[in-house]
Design an enzyme around this catalytic site. Sequence first.
Site, short mmCIF file in Angstrom:
data_model
loop_
_atom_site.label_atom_id
_atom_site.label_comp_id
_atom_site.label_asym_id
_atom_site.label_seq_id
_atom_site.Cartn_x
_atom_site.Cartn_y
_atom_site.Cartn_z
N VAL A 1 -13.56 -1.30 4.16
CA VAL A 1 -14.69 -0.88 2.31
C VAL A 1 -14.83 1.46 3.00
CG1 VAL A 1 -15.63 -0.75 0.41
CG2 VAL A 1 -15.32 -2.65 1.06
N CYS A 2 -14.40 1.84 2.37
CA CYS A 2 -14.12 3.31 2.95
C CYS A 2 -16.07 3.99 2.41
CB CYS A 2 -13.52 3.68 2.38
SG CYS A 2 -13.72 5.91 2.23
N ILE A 3 -16.40 4.11 3.17
CA ILE A 3 -18.73 4.14 3.13
C ILE A 3 -18.26 5.32 1.98
CG2 ILE A 3 -18.19 5.40 5.34
CD1 ILE A 3 -21.37 4.16 5.41
#
Lengths: 135, 130
Positions: free
Chosen positions: B77-79
Amino acid sequence: MSTIKKFFYVNRKAPYGTVYALESLEVVLIGAAFEQDVTLAFIDDGVYQLMKNQSTAGIGMKNFSPTYKALGDYDVTKLYVEKESLEARGLTIDDLMDLKWEDEDDDWAENDSIRVVTSAELADIMSEQDVVLSF
Amino acid sequence: MKFGIMINEGPYNHQAADSAYQFAKAALEKGHEIFRVFFYHDGVNNATRLAVPPQDDRNVTKMWQELAEAHKLDLVVCIAAAQRRGILDADEAKRQGKDADNIASGFRISGLGQLIEAGIQADRLLVFGD
């Protein structure tokens, strides 16, 4: 990193209204650190991302358009704008930001980053890419 | 073949995550490899463990968790996208001074470099979005 691939970012949406344009730009900037061969395309409402003199004062959102001017410093120097998309919106290249990049192999000569191409030309460019990211 | 998958839309509002799941499942059944699944834009919402879809509907997060567990998939998941939308793991919640985290097990939060790496390492990167 030894592998160099051709990364192609397709920008299809207006800069505001949805977050796609902003978050696409974030990928491009992070991706620049990986020293891949990067090309950006702007089609459909995506051409609005490059409009000059953007102002977001009336919508309470951050104007991120100045960031496009930094792309040249990240060696992102190929921005293709689809001619048909511009024309359908009554725009010309004169309505777009004057984005430049400096060629270190040519005594830092300034070059235009934006090139207007036809849909057919863009299709040829797209067909040569390894990784196509659509936003 | 080695695939990378990018998911750009949230569950239930959009079919992108379902289509990506169906693709991943079919590809794995055919013996292909999934290098990584990367969640971006509203796609990060696929990673919340707090969603409670109706019992007669599919549970998209659970589908990914089960597929990941069966095939050791890397669900990233992209931070930056996650922080905007309130998807936090325990470390990030603590760092940001939040009172809870909500990431589902089987997912991990990391940076956009993971997406670029997937593009480099995979034979094909597929984008599921709007």
